[in-house]
Every structure is written in C-alpha cells, then in structure tokens.
Design a protein around this motif. Structure first.
Motif, mmCIF file in Angstrom:
data_model
loop_
_atom_site.group_PDB
_atom_site.id
_atom_site.type_symbol
_atom_site.label_atom_id
_atom_site.label_comp_id
_atom_site.label_asym_id
_atom_site.label_seq_id
_atom_site.Cartn_x
_atom_site.Cartn_y
_atom_site.Cartn_z
ATOM 1 N N LYS A 127 12.415 -6.967 -8.292
ATOM 2 C CA LYS A 127 11.531 -6.426 -7.268
ATOM 3 C C LYS A 127 10.191 -7.159 -7.279
ATOM 4 C CE LYS A 127 13.387 -1.722 -7.664
ATOM 5 N NZ LYS A 127 13.109 -0.319 -8.068
ATOM 6 N N ARG A 128 9.691 -7.471 -6.096
ATOM 7 C CA ARG A 128 8.321 -7.950 -6.000
ATOM 8 C C ARG A 128 7.381 -6.768 -6.240
ATOM 9 N NH1 ARG A 128 7.493 -11.608 -0.730
ATOM 10 N NH2 ARG A 128 7.794 -9.611 0.324
ATOM 11 N N PRO A 129 6.120 -7.017 -6.571
ATOM 12 C CA PRO A 129 5.220 -5.906 -6.898
ATOM 13 C C PRO A 129 5.142 -4.821 -5.831
ATOM 14 C CG PRO A 129 4.233 -7.960 -7.591
ATOM 15 C CD PRO A 129 5.482 -8.328 -6.841
ATOM 16 N N PHE A 130 5.066 -5.204 -4.556
ATOM 17 C CA PHE A 130 4.966 -4.190 -3.501
ATOM 18 C C PHE A 130 6.205 -3.302 -3.511
ATOM 19 C CE2 PHE A 130 5.467 -2.567 0.822
ATOM 20 C CZ PHE A 130 4.198 -2.084 1.093
ATOM 21 N N GLN A 131 7.384 -3.908 -3.623
ATOM 22 C CA GLN A 131 8.617 -3.120 -3.656
ATOM 23 C C GLN A 131 8.669 -2.242 -4.899
ATOM 24 O OE1 GLN A 131 12.242 -5.413 -3.766
ATOM 25 N NE2 GLN A 131 13.490 -3.713 -3.049
ATOM 26 N N PHE A 132 8.193 -2.766 -6.025
ATOM 27 C CA PHE A 132 8.174 -1.971 -7.250
ATOM 28 C C PHE A 132 7.307 -0.734 -7.088
ATOM 29 C CE2 PHE A 132 5.874 -0.976 -11.219
ATOM 30 C CZ PHE A 132 6.952 -0.493 -11.969
ATOM 31 N N VAL A 133 6.088 -0.904 -6.598
ATOM 32 C CA VAL A 133 5.177 0.228 -6.428
ATOM 33 C C VAL A 133 5.753 1.246 -5.459
ATOM 34 C CG1 VAL A 133 2.921 0.887 -5.487
ATOM 35 C CG2 VAL A 133 3.088 -1.025 -7.083
ATOM 36 N N VAL A 134 6.259 0.773 -4.329
ATOM 37 C CA VAL A 134 6.823 1.698 -3.341
ATOM 38 C C VAL A 134 8.035 2.421 -3.903
ATOM 39 C CG1 VAL A 134 7.922 1.874 -1.077
ATOM 40 C CG2 VAL A 134 5.929 0.412 -1.368
ATOM 41 N N SER A 135 8.901 1.703 -4.607
ATOM 42 C CA SER A 135 10.109 2.335 -5.146
ATOM 43 C C SER A 135 9.765 3.357 -6.227
ATOM 44 C CB SER A 135 11.084 1.283 -5.688
ATOM 45 O OG SER A 135 10.540 0.573 -6.780
ATOM 46 N N CYS A 136 8.703 3.110 -7.012
ATOM 47 C CA CYS A 136 8.236 4.104 -7.982
ATOM 48 C C CYS A 136 7.774 5.373 -7.275
ATOM 49 C CB CYS A 136 7.084 3.540 -8.815
ATOM 50 S SG CYS A 136 7.549 2.399 -10.113
ATOM 51 N N LEU A 137 6.985 5.207 -6.229
ATOM 52 C CA LEU A 137 6.478 6.353 -5.479
ATOM 53 C C LEU A 137 7.621 7.127 -4.825
ATOM 54 C CD1 LEU A 137 3.384 4.591 -3.861
ATOM 55 C CD2 LEU A 137 3.302 6.368 -5.629
ATOM 56 N N ARG A 138 8.610 6.426 -4.327
ATOM 57 C CA ARG A 138 9.751 7.078 -3.687
ATOM 58 C C ARG A 138 10.648 7.767 -4.720
ATOM 59 N NH1 ARG A 138 11.238 6.368 1.382
ATOM 60 N NH2 ARG A 138 13.487 6.274 0.906
ATOM 61 N N ALA A 139 10.951 7.096 -5.812
ATOM 62 C CA ALA A 139 11.857 7.668 -6.814
ATOM 63 C C ALA A 139 11.307 8.954 -7.410
ATOM 64 C CB ALA A 139 12.122 6.651 -7.916
ATOM 65 N N THR A 140 9.995 9.021 -7.579
ATOM 66 C CA THR A 140 9.373 10.204 -8.167
ATOM 67 C C THR A 140 8.999 11.258 -7.129
ATOM 68 O OG1 THR A 140 7.212 9.085 -8.084
ATOM 69 C CG2 THR A 140 8.459 8.938 -10.147
ATOM 70 N N GLY A 141 9.228 10.976 -5.859
ATOM 71 C CA GLY A 141 8.854 11.916 -4.812
ATOM 72 C C GLY A 141 7.362 12.145 -4.753
ATOM 73 N N ALA A 142 6.607 11.067 -4.904
ATOM 74 C CA ALA A 142 5.148 11.171 -5.027
ATOM 75 C C ALA A 142 4.497 11.658 -3.727
ATOM 76 C CB ALA A 142 4.560 9.819 -5.425
ATOM 77 N N ASP A 143 3.399 12.358 -3.890
ATOM 78 C CA ASP A 143 2.566 12.769 -2.758
ATOM 79 C C ASP A 143 1.309 11.911 -2.807
ATOM 80 O OD1 ASP A 143 1.359 14.060 -0.665
ATOM 81 O OD2 ASP A 143 0.749 15.817 -1.833
ATOM 82 N N THR A 144 1.216 10.947 -1.919
ATOM 83 C CA THR A 144 0.111 9.995 -1.973
ATOM 84 C C THR A 144 -0.437 9.704 -0.589
ATOM 85 O OG1 THR A 144 -0.556 7.784 -2.705
ATOM 86 C CG2 THR A 144 1.672 8.004 -1.835
ATOM 87 N N MET A 145 -1.717 9.359 -0.559
ATOM 88 C CA MET A 145 -2.327 8.828 0.646
ATOM 89 C C MET A 145 -2.661 7.354 0.465
ATOM 90 S SD MET A 145 -2.199 10.968 3.016
ATOM 91 C CE MET A 145 -3.215 10.114 4.197
ATOM 92 N N ALA A 146 -2.035 6.743 -0.537
ATOM 93 C CA ALA A 146 -2.230 5.302 -0.782
ATOM 94 C C ALA A 146 -3.709 4.969 -0.886
ATOM 95 C CB ALA A 146 -1.558 4.473 0.317
ATOM 96 N N GLY A 147 -4.370 5.660 -1.780
ATOM 97 C CA GLY A 147 -5.805 5.489 -1.938
ATOM 98 C C GLY A 147 -6.202 4.199 -2.633
ATOM 99 N N ASP A 148 -7.472 4.090 -2.935
ATOM 100 C CA ASP A 148 -8.013 2.847 -3.488
ATOM 101 C C ASP A 148 -7.343 2.430 -4.786
ATOM 102 O OD1 ASP A 148 -9.725 2.762 -1.369
ATOM 103 O OD2 ASP A 148 -11.501 3.414 -2.469
ATOM 104 N N GLU A 149 -7.013 3.396 -5.656
ATOM 105 C CA GLU A 149 -6.417 3.029 -6.938
ATOM 106 C C GLU A 149 -5.048 2.404 -6.766
ATOM 107 O OE1 GLU A 149 -6.607 5.068 -10.601
ATOM 108 O OE2 GLU A 149 -8.173 6.432 -9.922
ATOM 109 N N VAL A 150 -4.245 2.953 -5.863
ATOM 110 C CA VAL A 150 -2.921 2.368 -5.625
ATOM 111 C C VAL A 150 -3.066 0.950 -5.081
ATOM 112 C CG1 VAL A 150 -0.766 2.578 -4.346
ATOM 113 C CG2 VAL A 150 -1.878 4.630 -5.236
ATOM 114 N N LEU A 151 -3.964 0.772 -4.121
ATOM 115 C CA LEU A 151 -4.182 -0.568 -3.563
ATOM 116 C C LEU A 151 -4.711 -1.525 -4.622
ATOM 117 C CD1 LEU A 151 -5.745 0.220 -0.058
ATOM 118 C CD2 LEU A 151 -3.366 -0.292 -0.610
ATOM 119 N N GLU A 152 -5.528 -1.012 -5.529
ATOM 120 C CA GLU A 152 -6.075 -1.862 -6.583
ATOM 121 C C GLU A 152 -4.974 -2.352 -7.520
ATOM 122 O OE1 GLU A 152 -8.827 -3.969 -8.949
ATOM 123 O OE2 GLU A 152 -8.864 -3.229 -6.883
ATOM 124 N N TYR A 153 -4.006 -1.503 -7.800
ATOM 125 C CA TYR A 153 -2.876 -1.949 -8.619
ATOM 126 C C TYR A 153 -2.140 -3.096 -7.924
ATOM 127 C CZ TYR A 153 -2.977 1.578 -12.324
ATOM 128 O OH TYR A 153 -3.320 2.328 -13.428
#
Length: 505
Positions: free
Chosen positions: A359-385
């Motif tokens: 997985k490329r980093p973007f796919q990794f981050v998105v797949s983590c958020l999806r697999a865990t059923g995360a509730d996010t607004m994709a704030g500054d910290e996520v973008l910073e990662y």
C-alpha cells in the motif's frame, strides 16, 4: 504529533509480528448521523478462517481502499460480479452519508473566481480533507480509486502559481466527472483545464512567428505521460506540432477570473502534422480536439493506459497478456474506461494477485481508518501524518505523479507505525475509533476473549487467518502481556495494522 514511537522502541516489539518489512464537535455529529442511518459499525461481523485472502476482501482492497466494517459480508451477499457492476455505475449508489460528511469543505464546490477570495492554506486544507474524506467514507469505492489513479496520471502540483485556486474545479469537472467515462473526454477536459494551463504553462503558449518556438511543456507531457507513453513512437517534431495546436489558450481575469478562453490572435492557425496525421489550417480552437483525437486513437496510447491500469490494480510487473487484453478493450470501445476495468477485475490475474502489492501511504492511512470504522473529519493531524509519509494529496511537484512502486515508500514505515498506534490509542485529534464496538462485533466481547483468541483480530484486519509463524508470534506476544488494561488491546491492534499482512494488499 503525540504518542510517537522511536524506531528502537518499535522494533523491540514489532519483531513479534515481523513488522520490520522484508520488502524491496462537528465530528461527533457526523458520527452520530452515520450510526443512526447505517454508516457505523454493524452489531455483528463475520470473520474468515481461511488461510488465503478472502476474494471479497481482496476485491474491495484493490478496487477501493479496503473494507469498512461489514463490507466483506455485503459483497458476499450481493455477489462479486454484482458489486463490480454496481461500482461501475456510481450514480446508482446512495452516497448521501459521505456527502453529508464532505459538504463542510465549501471551497471545493465553488467556481475559481470565488476561490481567489480564500487564503491558500484554507483551500489546501479543504481540498486535501475532502479528497481523504471521500476515500474513507464513500460507498463508491471504485470511483474513488479511479479518482486517485487519474489525479496522479494528470498530476497537478497545487503549490505552483495559481493552481491552488483552480484545482478544486479540475478535480470536480475534469477528474471526477470523467473517471469512469471516455478517456479522450478526460484528456480533452484536462488539456483546457485552467489548473493544467497554469501547471504546465499552457497559458503562456502562443504563436511565435515563422521562426519562433511555442511553449512545449504541456505538449511534451501530453504525449509522454498522458497518452502515448515515453516509448510510444513520437518524436521532437510531433511535440513541436502538438504545441502549435495548443497555442492561444488563456485565463480570464476580472469577474470570470480563473476560467479558460481561446484567443484566436495568439493561435498558430497553420497546417500541422502530428504523428503522421494532418490537421488542416484554419481549425482554430478545434485544433486541440483534433490533436487529442489523434493521440488517443494511437495504438501506443491503448497500451500505455492499459499497462498503467494493470499496474494500479494487479501488479508492479504487469502481466503482458492482461495488458494486451485491456489495451484491446480500450481500442474496441473507443477509449471507454469501464470495459477496461471489467477486463481487469474479472481476470484470473487480478484474483491471483491478492496480498502482493504494498500500500502507498495514502491507501494505508485510508484503509486503517476504514478497517477500524473511524469517525474522522480528516483534521490537521491526519494530514500531517500523510505529509510526513511524503504522500500529501496534490503535493507532488513533477508531472509524472506519485510513484506506484513499493521501493520509494519504504522510508515511510516508521510514520506508518506511529499513525497506527496513535489511531488505535485515540491519540489523533478528530480521528476517533471504538475498538470496544469493533471487537464486540467480531465476537471478542472482552479482554479475556481477545487474549484467548487474538488471531480473530488478525483475520479481520488481514482478510485471512494467520499462518503458522504469524500465529506463533501473536500468541507469544499476548502471553507476555497483562490483559487487564485496554491499552494492551489497542497496542495489539496497532501492531496488526503495522504488520506486512495489513500493509500489503
């Protein structure tokens, strides 16, 4: 950033799962609405016990960004073929919950002139957060995958010039509108897109007299990257003639600021010969259509696009037989994208390739958020990662787009591990996960059950049961930990998300 692990600290525990890669309040409201209308974590989720990756898990992991809790069961119930056909008709999929989450990013829906009233930082955040949110929450997963693909194929670096004011319109009216349509429409829309005219200097291209040289920047990338490919059979004379076809396009100022228009007085209206095909004099603004048509029907374009799509969905080393069959679909359909995707997603090569791509980093981050059923607004910290991993949306400076191969991304592993642990520990602002709810749904009601059968967590995240070595590593790890504290569970999930089994797709 918080809860970051040093490389030494992580390696001390990651070896248990082989994670040292052997590879070359508005948010609360959104979460409430999602749960209320069926967008949260289901009450019960079945988990595979097969040693091979579940075909439905593989399908949504490659044709999308990985399963949201319950997606694998839904695909099995619906049938893989029916799911693919539904994804190919995204308008048929109710995506209002995703729309509800994404509508707060107002600037992505505005015309370019209005975008100039916003600060660059606000536009950057809105655009990146919108892109991430749709990837995480959209039920139109194949569309989002193709948006990512074509955003790289027609890459635009938003930090150049006025691109940041214009990219939202390009994303909406060029990429998203045509991502599952006709390739030549996509190329033509991109050729006269204000953002592209700025990024590759098309707005500077004008007739330079009998001995002048037009600006060839866009013409070169049109042939080398967007259509024929670097070995597609064009030469410098073709680049020059293509650049002549593209003269005269400018950007409006004033009330229509940021929109494209054609200025006949700046256009080279003489006869051109591109790739052996004559474009008659006097064509004016129609020259760009003639040029795009010539480039798109060239056999090299079919092969180039087919190879890139197979690389995206199947393998870094695309099987030649599949590339040829996909290229044939391109040629037979006049460049329609859907027949090519059917050829790929129904192929034996696609089915046999499960778990072979990193997985490329973007796919990794998105797949983590999806697999865990995360509730996010994709704030500054996520973008910073994502920035730390080198994969911020629309941040790649050169026209070839972010690399698809694994090697360039191997240096991002520590930041991936940090993200996984911070996410599972709820240390990322505006990115909450409920591992209690998720674990209960997969049959792990309490910490004792997790300690007894930790392999269930692995199977849920990886789409297959752990092999002997993985199972032994998990059991060894669990046996050394005191499961009286939920932090141990959070750490275990973070380790699984960091493992090769999850990071490969």
């Amino acid at each position: 950033m918080t809860n970051e692990l040093s490389r030494r600290e992580f390696l001390a525990i990651s070896t248990l799962l082989g994670c040292a890669f052997p590879l070359a309040g508005c948010s609360n409201l959104n979460g409430y609405v999602a749960d209320r209308f069926g967008g949260g974590i289901p009450e019960k989720i079945s988990v595979t016990n097969s040693p091979v990756i579940d075909p439905a898990f593989h399908l949504i992991s490659r044709a999308g960004f990985g399963p949201w809790p319950g997606d694998v069961e839904q695909i099995k119930k619906q049938g893989e073929k029916a799911w693919i056909e539904e994804q190919l008709e995204p308008e048929s999929i109710d995506d209002r919950l995703c729309d509800f989450r994404a509508k707060r990013f107002e600037s992505v829906f505005l015309d370019p002139g209005t975008c100039y009233e916003f600060k660059r930082e606000a536009l950057r955040k809105d655009l990146c957060r919108y892109h991430l949110m749709r990837s995480v929450y959209s039920k139109r997963q194949l569309l989002e995958s193709m948006v990512e693909f074509f955003s790289d194929h027609f890459n635009i670096y938003i930090e150049k010039g006025d691109c940041i004011y214009l990219k939202a319109t390009d994303d909406r009216a060029v990429v998203r509108k045509n991502a599952l349509g006709c390739f030549s429409d996509l190329v033509l829309s991109s050729a006269t897109s204000p953002a592209m005219l700025v990024y590759l200097d098309g707005k500077e291209n004008k007739k330079e007299g009998p001995h002048g040289i037009p600006n060839e920047n866009y013409a070169r990338e049109l042939l080398e990257l967007h259509t024929l490919g670097v070995d597609g059979g064009y030469n410098q004379k073709d680049v020059y003639e293509a650049a002549r076809c593209l003269t005269g396009w400018r950007l409006e100022s004033g009330s229509k600021r940021g929109t494209a228009y054609f200025d006949p007085s700046l256009h080279d209206d003489g006869e051109k010969i591109v790739l052996g095909k004559k474009i008659r004099a006097g064509g004016g603004e129609k020259d760009v259509e003639a040029l795009v048509n010539i480039a798109c029907v060239h056999p090299s374009t079919a092969k180039h696009i087919a190879k890139k799509l197979v690389r995206h969905f199947v393998s870094e080393d695309p099987p030649e037989s599949l590339v040829n069959s996909v290229a044939k679909r391109f040629s037979e359909s006049g460049g329609q994208i859907k027949p090519m995707l059917r050829e790929i997603l129904y192929s034996s090569e696609f089915k046999a390739s499960a778990g072979s791509k990193m997985k490329r980093p973007f796919q990794f981050v998105v797949s983590c958020l999806r697999a865990t059923g995360a509730d996010t607004m994709a704030g500054d910290e996520v973008l910073e990662y994502l920035t730390r991993m080198g994969h911020g949306p629309f941040q790649y400076p050169t026209p070839d787009g972010y690399p698809t191969e694994a090697n360039p991304w191997l240096g991002t592993l520590l930041w991936r591990w940090n993200f996984a642990f911070a996410l599972c520990s709820n240390f990322i602002e505006n990115a909450g996960v409920s591992l209690d709810t998720l674990c209960t749904a997969i049959g792990l009601e309490d910490l004792d059950s997790i300690k007894k059968t930790p392999e269930v967590l692995f199977s849920y995240m990886a789409g297959r049961s752990p092999n002997h070595e993985e199972s032994k590593a998990i059991k060894d790890y669990v046996s050394r930990r005191d499961f009286k504290d939920e932090k141990v569970r959070d750490e275990l999930v973070g380790l699984i998300l960091s493992s090769p089994a999850f990071q490969k797709v």
